[in-house]
Write an enzyme that holds these catalytic residues in place. Structure first.
Site, PDB file in Angstrom:
ATOM      1  N   TYR A  52      48.616 -40.113 -20.775  1.00 13.48           N
ATOM      2  CA  TYR A  52      47.492 -39.492 -21.006  1.00 13.48           C
ATOM      3  C   TYR A  52      48.251 -38.026 -20.025  1.00 13.48           C
ATOM      4  O   TYR A  52      48.670 -38.375 -19.046  1.00 13.48           O
ATOM      5  CB  TYR A  52      46.379 -39.516 -20.428  1.00 13.48           C
ATOM      6  CG  TYR A  52      45.534 -40.079 -21.390  1.00 13.48           C
ATOM      7  CD1 TYR A  52      45.407 -38.507 -22.235  1.00 13.48           C
ATOM      8  CD2 TYR A  52      45.424 -40.948 -22.612  1.00 13.48           C
ATOM      9  CE1 TYR A  52      44.098 -39.146 -23.289  1.00 13.48           C
ATOM     10  CE2 TYR A  52      44.450 -41.767 -23.436  1.00 13.48           C
ATOM     11  CZ  TYR A  52      44.162 -40.123 -23.777  1.00 13.48           C
ATOM     12  OH  TYR A  52      43.360 -40.397 -25.595  1.00 13.48           O
ATOM     13  N   GLU A  54      45.931 -35.109 -20.258  1.00 11.67           N
ATOM     14  CA  GLU A  54      44.742 -33.798 -20.234  1.00 11.67           C
ATOM     15  C   GLU A  54      44.768 -32.897 -19.099  1.00 11.67           C
ATOM     16  O   GLU A  54      44.925 -32.976 -17.929  1.00 11.67           O
ATOM     17  CB  GLU A  54      43.418 -34.854 -19.770  1.00 11.67           C
ATOM     18  CG  GLU A  54      42.875 -35.260 -21.071  1.00 11.67           C
ATOM     19  CD  GLU A  54      41.442 -35.672 -21.443  1.00 11.67           C
ATOM     20  OE1 GLU A  54      40.789 -35.671 -20.209  1.00 11.67           O
ATOM     21  OE2 GLU A  54      40.983 -36.184 -22.298  1.00 11.67           O
ATOM     22  N   ASP A 198      48.067 -15.486 -38.330  1.00 11.20           N
ATOM     23  CA  ASP A 198      48.659 -16.707 -38.750  1.00 11.20           C
ATOM     24  C   ASP A 198      49.924 -16.928 -39.523  1.00 11.20           C
ATOM     25  O   ASP A 198      50.135 -16.615 -41.123  1.00 11.20           O
ATOM     26  CB  ASP A 198      47.527 -17.545 -39.804  1.00 11.20           C
ATOM     27  CG  ASP A 198      48.078 -19.114 -39.795  1.00 11.20           C
ATOM     28  OD1 ASP A 198      48.461 -19.498 -39.682  1.00 11.20           O
ATOM     29  OD2 ASP A 198      46.709 -19.823 -40.670  1.00 11.20           O
ATOM     30  N   THR A 224      51.551 -23.138 -37.555  1.00 13.17           N
ATOM     31  CA  THR A 224      52.239 -24.804 -37.474  1.00 13.17           C
ATOM     32  C   THR A 224      53.760 -24.652 -37.166  1.00 13.17           C
ATOM     33  O   THR A 224      54.104 -23.850 -37.611  1.00 13.17           O
ATOM     34  CB  THR A 224      52.014 -25.213 -39.209  1.00 13.17           C
ATOM     35  OG1 THR A 224      52.357 -24.139 -40.057  1.00 13.17           O
ATOM     36  CG2 THR A 224      50.616 -25.739 -39.225  1.00 13.17           C
ATOM     37  N   LYS A 227      56.093 -26.607 -40.854  1.00  8.31           N
ATOM     38  CA  LYS A 227      56.461 -26.176 -41.684  1.00  8.31           C
ATOM     39  C   LYS A 227      58.215 -25.291 -42.198  1.00  8.31           C
ATOM     40  O   LYS A 227      58.987 -26.194 -41.381  1.00  8.31           O
ATOM     41  CB  LYS A 227      55.407 -24.371 -42.389  1.00  8.31           C
ATOM     42  CG  LYS A 227      53.859 -25.748 -42.564  1.00  8.31           C
ATOM     43  CD  LYS A 227      52.926 -24.798 -42.868  1.00  8.31           C
ATOM     44  CE  LYS A 227      51.405 -25.296 -43.241  1.00  8.31           C
ATOM     45  NZ  LYS A 227      50.949 -25.348 -43.308  1.00  8.31           N
ATOM     46  N   ARG A 233      54.893 -31.898 -36.415  1.00 10.15           N
ATOM     47  CA  ARG A 233      53.641 -31.484 -37.233  1.00 10.15           C
ATOM     48  C   ARG A 233      52.623 -31.393 -36.504  1.00 10.15           C
ATOM     49  O   ARG A 233      52.651 -32.261 -35.369  1.00 10.15           O
ATOM     50  CB  ARG A 233      53.186 -32.781 -37.736  1.00 10.15           C
ATOM     51  CG  ARG A 233      52.353 -32.462 -38.946  1.00 10.15           C
ATOM     52  CD  ARG A 233      51.300 -33.789 -39.606  1.00 10.15           C
ATOM     53  NE  ARG A 233      50.820 -33.297 -40.797  1.00 10.15           N
ATOM     54  CZ  ARG A 233      51.932 -32.792 -42.367  1.00 10.15           C
ATOM     55  NH1 ARG A 233      52.703 -33.554 -42.518  1.00 10.15           N
ATOM     56  NH2 ARG A 233      51.500 -32.395 -43.209  1.00 10.15           N
TER      57      ARG A 233
HETATM   58  C1  LIG Z   1      49.032 -24.968 -43.161  1.00 11.00           C
HETATM   59  C2  LIG Z   1      48.191 -24.114 -42.561  1.00 11.00           C
HETATM   60  C3  LIG Z   1      47.308 -24.340 -42.005  1.00 11.00           C
HETATM   61  C4  LIG Z   1      47.087 -25.416 -41.359  1.00 11.00           C
HETATM   62  O1  LIG Z   1      47.816 -26.463 -40.961  1.00 11.00           O
HETATM   63  P1  LIG Z   1      47.141 -27.735 -41.251  1.00 11.00           P
HETATM   64  O2  LIG Z   1      48.555 -28.470 -39.816  1.00 11.00           O
HETATM   65  O3  LIG Z   1      47.452 -28.423 -41.864  1.00 11.00           O
HETATM   66  O4  LIG Z   1      46.103 -28.580 -40.309  1.00 11.00           O
HETATM   67  C5  LIG Z   1      46.527 -22.736 -41.458  1.00 11.00           C
HETATM   68  N1  LIG Z   1      46.841 -21.930 -41.717  1.00 11.00           N
HETATM   69  C6  LIG Z   1      47.902 -21.540 -43.165  1.00 11.00           C
HETATM   70  C7  LIG Z   1      47.918 -20.050 -43.198  1.00 11.00           C
HETATM   71  C8  LIG Z   1      48.733 -22.454 -43.307  1.00 11.00           C
HETATM   72  O5  LIG Z   1      49.749 -22.259 -44.247  1.00 11.00           O
END
Ligand SMILES: *Cc1c(COP(=O)(O)O)cnc(C)c1O
Length: 444
Positions: A52, A54, A198, A224, A227, A233
Site C-alpha cells: 500500500y 496511498e 486525450d 492510457t 494502447k 493497463r
Molecule cells: C481508451 C480510451 C480511454 C479510456 O481508457 P480505459 O483504460 O478504457 O478506461 C479514454 N479516452 C480515449 C480517447 C480512449 O481511446
C-alpha cells in the site's frame, strides 16, 4: 505463460492458456489493443502489488515505501523527459478514471465542457450525455464532423463562443485523421478554457514523431499506457508548461483529484511497468515501431480500397481505419464483425459518421495496426488481411439485417449459430492461423 501440467490447478489457468492460444492463432485488429514486452508483463506479477502506498513519493500514508517511492519517481522522470513536460501523475487506474480526475480537478458540478461526440469518434468520458459521469455531473456540449469526416473546427469555435466551456477535450477513439492541437488551443484561448488533449490512442505515434505532439498546445495531456504506448493497463496525466502558466496550481489540483478524491492506493506494479514501457519507448526501436504502424495502416487502407471496400474519409492518417459498409445494407458492420471473428480476424463493429442504423447495430468496422505491427507483420501481411476481410464481406453480403427489433435479434442469433460452422469462413480461419502462428505476440 508456463504450460499447465498440474491437473489439479485452478481452471482459470487452463482458460488463460486457451486465451493465449487464441491470440497467437488469430489476427487482432482492434486499434486500442496491443501486446507489451515480457519485461512489462513480468513486473505486473511482482511483489509490488502487495504494497500500500496511498499518497505520493515522500508523502505517503503508509511506511515501508522506500523502493516504491524510487520506482514512482523514476516513472515520472522518464515520462517527463520523453514528453518534455514539467509534471506527470502515473497513478490513474486507467484512462476513464484519469479523464474523470482531470474533469474533477478543473470543473465544478454543472460547469460546461466540450468534447467530440461518441458517434463521431469521441470517447464516453468526453461528456457523453446521460449515462456517463462526465455527461451527468457536468454540462456537456458535443461537437461533430464535417462532410469529409474531419473534425469541424469552425463548429468547435462557434460552439465554444456560444457555450463558454471551462474545458475543451481534444481526443478521439475512432477517428482516422491527424488532430490539429494548435487550432484547438486557439479556440480554447479565445474563450479562456482549459485544453485537455486525450491522446490515448496515438501516444505511440506521438513518441515516434508520426503524429504532432499536443504538448506545446494543451494545458493537460492524458493517455492510457496500454494502447500504442505498449505498456501495462493504466494511464498518465501530464501537465504542460503552458498548463502551469495558465494555472500555477494545476499539478496540485490534478494530484488531489486522483488521490484522495477519486482513488485509493496506487497500483505500484503498474507504476513500475509504466516506467519500463517508458524506457522502451525511449529506444530507437520504438520510433521504428511507430513508423511501421503508419506504413501498415496505409498499406492496409490501400489494399482494402483495392478490394472495393469503402473507407470513412477515404483513408487514414494514423493507426486506425473505419470501413464503411453502408453499401451492403444498414447495420452490416455487426454481421461482418461476427463473421470476421469466425474467420480468425477480430475487430469491432463501430458507428460511422451519420450512422444510418444504430450504435448497437452499426454499419462500420473499426480496425487498426498497433498489434499486428508489434507482432512483426509488414505490408505484405496487410495485403493478405485486406483480402481475407474482403472475402468475408463478399461471402456474407446480401443478408439484410431486419429493421424491426425482435426480428433483428432473432436474425442475428440465427446468423451467429449458422456462421460458426460455415465452411468458407473456416477455410479462411485456417489460412489466417497458418500465417498468424508464424508471428510471435511481441517482437522488437
Ligand atoms: C481508451 C480510451 C480511454 C479510456 O481508457 P480505459 O483504460 O478504457 O478506461 C479514454 N479516452 C480515449 C480517447 C480512449 O481511446
Amino acid at each position: 505463460m508456463k504450460k499447465n501440467t498440474n491437473k489439479n490447478k485452478d481452471l482459470i489457468f487452463n482458460l488463460i492458456q486457451k486465451e493465449e492460444q487464441r491470440q497467437k492463432e488469430m489476427i487482432g485488429l482492434i486499434p486500442s489493443e496491443n501486446q507489451s514486452s515480457d519485461d512489462v508483463r513480468s513486473v505486473l506479477s511482482s511483489c509490488l502489488s502487495s504494497k500500500y502506498a496511498e499518497g505520493y513519493p515522500k508523502r505517503r500514508y503508509y511506511e515501508g515505501n522506500q523502493m516504491i517511492d524510487e520506482i514512482e519517481i523514476e516513472a515520472q522522470e522518464r515520462l517527463k523527459k520523453l514528453f518534455d513536460v514539467p509534471y506527470v501523475n502515473v497513478q490513474p487506474y486507467s484512462g476513464s478514471p484519469a479523464n474523470s480526475a482531470v474533469e474533477f480537478a478543473l470543473l465544478e458540478e454543472g460547469d460546461t465542457m466540450m468534447g467530440l461526440a461518441l458517434s463521431s469518434g469521441g470517447h464516453l468520458t468526453h461528456g457523453h450525455p446521460k449515462v456517463t459521469f462526465s455527461g451527468r455531473y457536468f454540462n456537456p456540449v458535443q461537437y461533430g464532423l464535417d462532410k469529409n469526416a474531419r473534425i469541424d473546427y469552425e463548429e468547435v469555435r462557434q460552439l465554444a463562443l456560444k457555450h463558454k466551456p471551462k474545458l475543451i477535450v481534444a481526443g478521439t477513439t475512432a477517428y482516422p485523421f491527424t488532430l490539429d492541437f494548435k487550432k484547438f488551443a486557439e479556440i480554447a484561448d479565445e474563450v479562456g478554457a482549459y485544453l485537455l488533449a486525450d491522446i490515448s490512442h496515438i501516444t505511440g505515434l506521438v513518441v515516434a514523431g508520426e503524429h504532432p505532439s499536443p504538448v506545446p498546445y494543451a494545458h493537460v495531456v492524458m493517455s492510457t499506457t496500454h494502447k500504442t504506448f505498449r505498456g501495462p493497463r493504466g494511464a498518465m496525466i501530464l501537465v504542460t508548461q503552458r498548463g502551469l502558466e495558465k494555472d500555477a496550481d494545476l499539478a496540485d489540483k490534478i494530484d488531489k483529484a486522483v488521490f484522495p478524491a477519486l482513488q485509493g492506493g496506487p497500483h505500484n506494479e503498474t507504476t513500475a511497468a509504466i516506467a519500463i514501457a517508458a524506457g522502451e519507448a525511449m529506444k530507437p526501436e520504438f520510433k521504428a515501431y511507430g513508423k511501421q504502424i503508419r506504413k501498415n495502416a496505409d498499406a492496409l487502407a490501400a489494399a482494402l480500397q483495392q478490394e472495393g471496400l469503402k473507407l470513412v474519409g477515404d483513408g487514414t492518417e494514423n493507426h486506425l481505419i473505419l470501413i464503411d459498409l453502408t453499401t451492403f445494407g444498414d447495420g452490416f458492420g455487426t454481421q461482418v464483425a461476427f463473421a470476421m471473428d469466425v474467420a480468425g480476424i477480430y475487430a469491432n463493429r463501430n458507428t460511422i459518421p451519420n450512422e444510418p442504423c444504430s450504435p448497437f447495430y452499426p454499419s462500420g468496422i473499426r480496425i487498426g495496426t498497433p498489434l499486428v505491427t508489434t507482432r512483426g507483420m509488414k505490408e505484405a501481411e496487410m495485403t493478405k488481411i485486406a483480402q481475407w476481410i474482403a472475402r468475408v464481406v463478399d461471402h456474407i453480403k446480401g443478408e439484410q439485417l431486419p429493421a424491426e427489433k425482435t426480428a433483428r435479434r432473432l436474425f442475428l442469433k440465427e446468423f451467429k449459430k449458422r456462421i460458426v460452422k460455415d465452411e468458407v469462413l473456416l477455410k479462411i480461419r485456417a489460412e489466417v492461423k497458418e500465417v498468424a502462428s508464424k508471428f510471435p505476440l511481441f517482437t522488437w
